[in-house]
Motif scaffolding. Sequence first.
Motif, PDB file in Angstrom:
ATOM      1  N   ALA A 132       0.834  -1.209   0.000  1.00 30.27           N
ATOM      2  CA  ALA A 132       0.000   0.000   0.000  1.00 30.27           C
ATOM      3  C   ALA A 132       0.864   1.253   0.000  1.00 30.27           C
ATOM      4  O   ALA A 132       0.566   2.232  -0.706  1.00 30.27           O
ATOM      5  CB  ALA A 132      -0.928  -0.014   1.208  1.00 30.27           C
ATOM      6  N   TYR A 133       1.934   1.246   0.781  1.00 24.38           N
ATOM      7  CA  TYR A 133       2.852   2.394   0.781  1.00 24.38           C
ATOM      8  C   TYR A 133       3.469   2.578  -0.600  1.00 24.38           C
ATOM      9  O   TYR A 133       3.499   3.701  -1.142  1.00 24.38           O
ATOM     10  CB  TYR A 133       3.955   2.203   1.818  1.00 24.38           C
ATOM     11  CG  TYR A 133       5.197   2.996   1.497  1.00 24.38           C
ATOM     12  CD1 TYR A 133       5.212   4.378   1.615  1.00 24.38           C
ATOM     13  CD2 TYR A 133       6.355   2.355   1.028  1.00 24.38           C
ATOM     14  CE1 TYR A 133       6.341   5.116   1.273  1.00 24.38           C
ATOM     15  CE2 TYR A 133       7.485   3.080   0.695  1.00 24.38           C
ATOM     16  CZ  TYR A 133       7.481   4.461   0.815  1.00 24.38           C
ATOM     17  OH  TYR A 133       8.595   5.181   0.468  1.00 24.38           O
ATOM     18  N   ALA A 134       3.983   1.485  -1.189  1.00 23.44           N
ATOM     19  CA  ALA A 134       4.654   1.582  -2.484  1.00 23.44           C
ATOM     20  C   ALA A 134       3.698   2.053  -3.578  1.00 23.44           C
ATOM     21  O   ALA A 134       4.086   2.812  -4.470  1.00 23.44           O
ATOM     22  CB  ALA A 134       5.265   0.230  -2.859  1.00 23.44           C
ATOM     23  N   THR A 135       2.440   1.622  -3.497  1.00 18.48           N
ATOM     24  CA  THR A 135       1.469   1.944  -4.543  1.00 18.48           C
ATOM     25  C   THR A 135       0.876   3.333  -4.382  1.00 18.48           C
ATOM     26  O   THR A 135       0.705   4.075  -5.364  1.00 18.48           O
ATOM     27  CB  THR A 135       0.344   0.898  -4.541  1.00 18.48           C
ATOM     28  OG1 THR A 135       0.901  -0.402  -4.738  1.00 18.48           O
ATOM     29  CG2 THR A 135      -0.661   1.195  -5.641  1.00 18.48           C
ATOM     30  N   ASN A 136       0.564   3.727  -3.146  1.00 18.70           N
ATOM     31  CA  ASN A 136      -0.236   4.929  -2.918  1.00 18.70           C
ATOM     32  C   ASN A 136       0.531   6.124  -2.363  1.00 18.70           C
ATOM     33  O   ASN A 136       0.056   7.270  -2.502  1.00 18.70           O
ATOM     34  CB  ASN A 136      -1.388   4.601  -1.955  1.00 18.70           C
ATOM     35  CG  ASN A 136      -2.273   3.492  -2.484  1.00 18.70           C
ATOM     36  OD1 ASN A 136      -2.582   3.436  -3.676  1.00 18.70           O
ATOM     37  ND2 ASN A 136      -2.674   2.578  -1.601  1.00 18.70           N
ATOM     38  N   TYR A 137       1.670   5.906  -1.713  1.00 18.82           N
ATOM     39  CA  TYR A 137       2.325   7.001  -0.995  1.00 18.82           C
ATOM     40  C   TYR A 137       3.791   7.224  -1.391  1.00 18.82           C
ATOM     41  O   TYR A 137       4.341   8.278  -1.080  1.00 18.82           O
ATOM     42  CB  TYR A 137       2.251   6.763   0.521  1.00 18.82           C
ATOM     43  CG  TYR A 137       0.839   6.740   1.039  1.00 18.82           C
ATOM     44  CD1 TYR A 137       0.171   7.929   1.340  1.00 18.82           C
ATOM     45  CD2 TYR A 137       0.159   5.534   1.210  1.00 18.82           C
ATOM     46  CE1 TYR A 137      -1.133   7.919   1.801  1.00 18.82           C
ATOM     47  CE2 TYR A 137      -1.148   5.507   1.676  1.00 18.82           C
ATOM     48  CZ  TYR A 137      -1.791   6.694   1.964  1.00 18.82           C
ATOM     49  OH  TYR A 137      -3.087   6.687   2.422  1.00 18.82           O
ATOM     50  N   ARG A 138       4.412   6.272  -2.001  1.00 21.19           N
ATOM     51  CA  ARG A 138       5.826   6.426  -2.353  1.00 21.19           C
ATOM     52  C   ARG A 138       6.026   7.513  -3.391  1.00 21.19           C
ATOM     53  O   ARG A 138       7.014   8.260  -3.356  1.00 21.19           O
ATOM     54  CB  ARG A 138       6.378   5.090  -2.862  1.00 21.19           C
ATOM     55  CG  ARG A 138       7.826   5.149  -3.338  1.00 21.19           C
ATOM     56  CD  ARG A 138       8.273   3.785  -3.806  1.00 21.19           C
ATOM     57  NE  ARG A 138       9.590   3.844  -4.428  1.00 21.19           N
ATOM     58  CZ  ARG A 138       9.826   4.129  -5.694  1.00 21.19           C
ATOM     59  NH1 ARG A 138       8.775   4.404  -6.505  1.00 21.19           N
ATOM     60  NH2 ARG A 138      11.043   4.163  -6.175  1.00 21.19           N
ATOM     61  N   GLY A 139       5.111   7.627  -4.320  1.00 17.81           N
ATOM     62  CA  GLY A 139       5.220   8.634  -5.364  1.00 17.81           C
ATOM     63  C   GLY A 139       6.099   8.175  -6.518  1.00 17.81           C
ATOM     64  O   GLY A 139       6.762   7.138  -6.451  1.00 17.81           O
ATOM     65  N   ARG A 140       6.112   8.953  -7.559  1.00 19.50           N
ATOM     66  CA  ARG A 140       6.912   8.621  -8.729  1.00 19.50           C
ATOM     67  C   ARG A 140       8.352   9.080  -8.533  1.00 19.50           C
ATOM     68  O   ARG A 140       8.608  10.147  -7.983  1.00 19.50           O
ATOM     69  CB  ARG A 140       6.322   9.288  -9.970  1.00 19.50           C
ATOM     70  CG  ARG A 140       4.943   8.757 -10.358  1.00 19.50           C
ATOM     71  CD  ARG A 140       4.440   9.425 -11.627  1.00 19.50           C
ATOM     72  NE  ARG A 140       3.135   8.907 -12.033  1.00 19.50           N
ATOM     73  CZ  ARG A 140       2.472   9.308 -13.104  1.00 19.50           C
ATOM     74  NH1 ARG A 140       3.008  10.256 -13.888  1.00 19.50           N
ATOM     75  NH2 ARG A 140       1.285   8.793 -13.411  1.00 19.50           N
ATOM     76  N   SER A 141       9.260   8.258  -9.009  1.00 23.58           N
ATOM     77  CA  SER A 141      10.677   8.585  -8.884  1.00 23.58           C
ATOM     78  C   SER A 141      11.448   7.801  -9.934  1.00 23.58           C
ATOM     79  O   SER A 141      11.079   6.668 -10.257  1.00 23.58           O
ATOM     80  CB  SER A 141      11.197   8.227  -7.484  1.00 23.58           C
ATOM     81  OG  SER A 141      12.601   8.366  -7.410  1.00 23.58           O
ATOM     82  N   PRO A 142      12.507   8.388 -10.479  1.00 26.30           N
ATOM     83  CA  PRO A 142      13.339   7.627 -11.426  1.00 26.30           C
ATOM     84  C   PRO A 142      14.175   6.559 -10.736  1.00 26.30           C
ATOM     85  O   PRO A 142      14.782   5.720 -11.395  1.00 26.30           O
ATOM     86  CB  PRO A 142      14.235   8.707 -12.045  1.00 26.30           C
ATOM     87  CG  PRO A 142      14.310   9.778 -11.000  1.00 26.30           C
ATOM     88  CD  PRO A 142      12.962   9.784 -10.342  1.00 26.30           C
TER      89      PRO A 142
END
Length: 353
Positions: free
Chosen positions: A213-223
């Motif tokens: 859930a953190y990785a999908t919804n809160y981590r955000g986009r990043s290279p």
Amino acid sequence: MELYGYDVLDRFIASLATDELDRTLEAYFIAERNRAARSGADINRAWRTTRDFILETLQDLSHTSNDKAKLHELSSHIKRWELRYRNLSPNPIPKRIHVLRALPARVIEELYTLFKPDSPDNPFRSEPQRWRNMAILLCLLHQGLRRSEALLLAADAVKTGTDERTLKPRYWMNVQNQFEDEDPRYCDPPSIKNSQSIRQIPLSREVAEYIDAYATNYRGRSPHPQLFLNNRGAPLGVRGLGRIFDRVSTLLSDDAKQALQENLRRPRISAHDFRHTCAVIRLAHFRAHGNDEDDSLAQLRAFFGWTYTSNMPRLYARAYWERQIETVWNDDFDAHVDALRTIEPGGWKECLS
């Protein structure tokens, strides 16, 4: 100087008076050690300089001596002095106490409150920070990861499949370093400790779902492909992780800090404290399921990534027997939390018969 005069070293070195030099070095060492004990001054450098000067000068002179008997005697003395004084220090550093014990229950309770994303006591500002930090806590406390291992997790760290025996979903994570050639963390970059640290470890469904859930919804986009990012979208570093626990440590209650001190700890939480706690809990879990000590320690080695020759599992076994945990966890998330809450601060409990 007090024994032989102010020009003692020059005279003894020039005449290769090994017996007198031996007594002089010993007397100097004892005098400096007593002075350090009284004043607390650090005189290691002065001692090393004196010792090295005498030994190196004698070694140089030994090559110029034509007396073979004297040369042999001098070489023997030099070797003996090197062995005697190699590890001696007039300022011996007190041995650090390595505390391999589970964190006290009160501390665990407060940490859950401080890290829970929707808690009013959570000190972190943004939702992504709160969810990230709780995911870090779960990786350290429930999975027993080293801080470097947690920082090297990929964004898709959580894996899922079907258990062939029960046909139920199973979850795991691979502990490895996929970013050696592209990791942008130049300051204190994390690393895998040894080849045994590259491993696959199981996850409970609740931990897996939270991290996902953190990785999908809160981590955000990043290279960057790392799971845990800082506020700028770059991979979180060792110092950044340390600042998280420094901040939380200041918010612990006085009772929690006292519980830490009674547990032979500093009133501050470190990432490795969670690994200690998880190891003791895991060992209790293995023992409760009927595994003998050797089997339990073998499972600890595999789960925590210790080498086959490491003595760490034995140290945790001692911690387990020193502080017998009455309720142990299974792979259920709530059962793990309940087990953590049973750890009582201070005192000894009877070992199992």
